[in-house]
Design a protein around this motif. Structure first.
Motif, PDB file in Angstrom:
ATOM      1  N   TRP A   1      -4.230 -13.232   9.292  1.00  0.00           N
ATOM      2  CA  TRP A   1      -4.688 -12.572   7.647  1.00  0.00           C
ATOM      3  C   TRP A   1      -3.075 -11.560   7.192  1.00  0.00           C
ATOM      4  O   TRP A   1      -2.438 -11.647   8.641  1.00  0.00           O
ATOM      5  CB  TRP A   1      -5.829 -11.378   7.754  1.00  0.00           C
TER       6      TRP A   1
ATOM      7  N   GLY B   1      -1.713  -8.967   7.185  1.00  0.00           N
ATOM      8  CA  GLY B   1      -1.339  -7.450   7.659  1.00  0.00           C
ATOM      9  C   GLY B   1      -0.416  -8.022   8.950  1.00  0.00           C
ATOM     10  O   GLY B   1      -0.207  -7.211   9.959  1.00  0.00           O
TER      11      GLY B   1
ATOM     12  N   ASP C   1      -4.925  -5.828   9.614  1.00  0.00           N
ATOM     13  CA  ASP C   1      -7.558  -5.945   9.089  1.00  0.00           C
ATOM     14  C   ASP C   1      -8.234  -5.782   9.631  1.00  0.00           C
ATOM     15  O   ASP C   1      -8.562  -6.946   9.516  1.00  0.00           O
ATOM     16  CB  ASP C   1      -6.591  -7.698   8.544  1.00  0.00           C
TER      17      ASP C   1
ATOM     18  N   ASN D   1      -3.380  -3.072   7.054  1.00  0.00           N
ATOM     19  CA  ASN D   1      -4.260  -3.366   6.579  1.00  0.00           C
ATOM     20  C   ASN D   1      -4.205  -3.691   4.986  1.00  0.00           C
ATOM     21  O   ASN D   1      -3.562  -3.192   4.339  1.00  0.00           O
ATOM     22  CB  ASN D   1      -5.306  -2.466   7.231  1.00  0.00           C
ATOM     23  N   LYS D   2      -4.217  -4.920   4.581  1.00  0.00           N
ATOM     24  CA  LYS D   2      -4.941  -5.070   2.881  1.00  0.00           C
ATOM     25  C   LYS D   2      -6.198  -3.884   2.546  1.00  0.00           C
ATOM     26  O   LYS D   2      -7.268  -3.788   3.045  1.00  0.00           O
ATOM     27  CB  LYS D   2      -5.687  -6.664   2.758  1.00  0.00           C
TER      28      LYS D   2
ATOM     29  N   ARG E   1      -8.035  -3.122  -0.519  1.00  0.00           N
ATOM     30  CA  ARG E   1      -8.840  -4.247  -0.814  1.00  0.00           C
ATOM     31  C   ARG E   1      -9.977  -2.962  -2.104  1.00  0.00           C
ATOM     32  O   ARG E   1     -10.100  -2.935  -2.994  1.00  0.00           O
ATOM     33  CB  ARG E   1      -9.436  -5.319  -1.227  1.00  0.00           C
TER      34      ARG E   1
ATOM     35  N   SER F   1       0.784  -7.752  -1.011  1.00  0.00           N
ATOM     36  CA  SER F   1      -0.251  -7.905  -0.548  1.00  0.00           C
ATOM     37  C   SER F   1      -0.874  -7.161  -0.272  1.00  0.00           C
ATOM     38  O   SER F   1      -2.067  -7.198   0.648  1.00  0.00           O
ATOM     39  CB  SER F   1       0.538  -8.795   0.967  1.00  0.00           C
ATOM     40  N   ASN F   2      -1.171  -5.838  -1.027  1.00  0.00           N
ATOM     41  CA  ASN F   2      -1.693  -5.037  -1.290  1.00  0.00           C
ATOM     42  C   ASN F   2      -1.930  -4.359   0.361  1.00  0.00           C
ATOM     43  O   ASN F   2      -2.736  -4.275   1.271  1.00  0.00           O
ATOM     44  CB  ASN F   2      -3.003  -5.119  -1.745  1.00  0.00           C
ATOM     45  N   VAL F   3      -1.008  -4.340   1.907  1.00  0.00           N
ATOM     46  CA  VAL F   3      -0.739  -4.373   2.643  1.00  0.00           C
ATOM     47  C   VAL F   3      -0.368  -2.864   3.087  1.00  0.00           C
ATOM     48  O   VAL F   3       1.129  -2.304   2.579  1.00  0.00           O
ATOM     49  CB  VAL F   3      -0.405  -5.147   3.371  1.00  0.00           C
TER      50      VAL F   3
END
Length: 221
Positions: free
Chosen positions: A49, A51, A151, A180-181, A183, A209-211
């Protein structure tokens, strides 16, 4: 509350995907080493993933700030083992943990990618969040310099046991690095709980990546 102004980073495309019908083997390069990761499509924990990529990249680039050499490192929810392998290459005593059904693939990846390193032999152990912590990891024996988690927060019902596990292993002097992503609202709710318990800093953000990458330490009384 969160402290620090995070750096904005991009996850570098430093892998070449290779596809097979049963397992995907992903090829990565970190700290000058070729790492080949076997993924399994059957489990969440058997895929790399974002992260893990983000934190692997960050540790490679910030070795002075986070020197893992000869440090005791625990990864919770290690999945395919990529991050634990990177920590091994960086010289850490690594214990990689995950659910029983993930351990076979995790052990395979870790042993395959660390067998030629003349450093500390990594350990793979079962860890079900919030269960049997005192029995499997007694405080008198197990103390870690770093806890790594990537993640581990997504749509699942084990967020309270996950938080309890982080609290259990984070002693004074331990640094928790969590990537961590983000969401869902539940991700942010978990972050709020972490901030309420620990001193928490955002080290880096990977907007594409929204991380988010966070550092947490135990509050001094």
């Amino acid at each position: 509350s969160l402290t620090g102004s995070p750096v904005t980073l991009k996850i570098l495309q430093n892998w070449v995907p290779r596809v097979s019908h049963y397992f995907d083997k992903e090829h990565y390069t970190y700290v000058g080493h070729q790492i080949v990761i076997q993924e399994s499509i059957e489990h969440f924990g058997a895929v790399v993933w974002p992260g893990a990529l983000a934190l692997s990249q960050y540790l490679e680039s910030n070795q002075e700030q986070f020197n893992l050499k000869d440090k005791k490192v625990l990864e919770i929810g290690a999945g395919t083992g990529l991050l634990s392998i990177v920590a091994c290459i960086l010289g850490a005593h690594v214990t990689a943990t995950d659910l029983p059904e993930v351990l076979e693939n995790l052990s395979y990846n870790i042993s395959r990618n660390t067998q030629n390193l003349n450093k500390h032999k990594p350990e793979v152990k079962k860890l079900v969040w919030g269960e049997d912590l005192n029995e499997d990891f007694p405080v008198s024996t197990y103390h870690y310099d770093f806890i790594l988690a990537t993640d581990v927060v997504y749509h699942h019902g084990a967020l309270d046991p996950l938080l309890a596990t982080m609290v259990y292993f984070c002693k004074p002097g331990t640094v928790l690095l969590w990537a961590n992503k983000f969401r869902f609202s539940t991700d942010y709710e978990f972050l709020e709980k972490v901030c309420n318990i620990f001193n928490t800093t955002i080290l880096a953000e990977f907007p594409e990546s929204n991380v988010k990458l966070l550092k947490a330490t135990v509050r001094k009384n």
